[in-house]
Design an enzyme around this catalytic site. Sequence first.
Site, PDB file in Angstrom:
ATOM      1  N   ASP A  88      92.717  -9.165  48.872  1.00 31.27           N
ATOM      2  CA  ASP A  88      92.100  -9.682  47.644  1.00 31.27           C
ATOM      3  C   ASP A  88      92.237  -8.901  46.502  1.00 31.27           C
ATOM      4  O   ASP A  88      91.905  -7.589  46.418  1.00 31.27           O
ATOM      5  CB  ASP A  88      90.427  -9.781  47.908  1.00 31.27           C
ATOM      6  N   GLU A 107      96.346 -15.568  40.027  1.00 30.97           N
ATOM      7  CA  GLU A 107      94.955 -16.081  39.487  1.00 30.97           C
ATOM      8  C   GLU A 107      95.554 -16.237  37.851  1.00 30.97           C
ATOM      9  O   GLU A 107      96.160 -15.638  37.241  1.00 30.97           O
ATOM     10  CB  GLU A 107      94.191 -15.164  39.619  1.00 30.97           C
TER      11      GLU A 107
END
Length: 291
Positions: A82, A135
């Site tokens: 992550d 992202e």
Amino acid sequence: MSIVTAKEMLIEAAENKYAVGAFNITDLVQMEAVFEAAVDKKAPLIIQTSVTPSKFLRRDVLVAIYKTLAESAPIPVALHLDHCTDVEYCKRCADFGYTNIMIDASKQPFEENIRQTKEVVDYCHSLGGASVEGELGTVSGVEDQVKVAEDEAALANPEQSVEFVERTGVDLFAPAIGTAHGVYKTKNPKVDFERLGAINQLLNNQWLKTPLVVHGGTGLSDEYIKRLIEMGGAKFNVSTELKHTLIDTTYDYISANREKYDPGKIDIAVKDAIRQVVGRWIDTLGSAGKA
Ligand code: 13P
């Protein structure tokens, strides 16, 4: 065992209007608890670590434990790195067996975000089997090494989102839509549901090819979660709630049993508490029985 790419798992989820929980863990006890909850609920599962735990637990040890647990779990599972801001570290984790990698270059200018994300995508795809999350825009709050102040957070632009996904080839896309890492300061945080829906429309209207990720799961109400799934959210990241559960349960146990020196009992209490939290998430996301 069914270790699958997060992409396959999430396309299935998005097509059937449920979502998969992606739970950040920092130790073996939490990893076991998350697995047990998902197996109990017959739910697909994504286990996540941010970069710091992958270093202090050692990524090779972590992957070995993950594989051992995954082998006996009759559910689809993926192991996700992550918010990694370091391209080379992303590649090394893919080498070691993480099946999904998030390169977080969202703080970089648009072109540089594309360049770094594409480099990780090209590498992971050349290995076969590893998928990549990118992202756009920035999610406020703190997640491991990534810190974004509330007034610096920027939402993802829908047209730029399409350009980002097309030029990078990312498998999963995390657009910033107003959710935040950490504990929300109000019960009804300002989340741009329509923006997520618009991005989903632009990316996935012909066929579902790029599942969308919602960051900042902790503290979202059931109503918000259901609306976000409606708008295309397929992966929900949950970290802070697990950390709080671990620390609060440990504190409560020690406070009530100050004279006992039996660490295993603390682990059992933590495991029970985390299993319950994860079970609730799975029910809310609608992924129970989908394995
Ligand atoms: P929370 O810590 O708010 O649950 O967010 C987790 C997350 O988005 C990890 O990427």
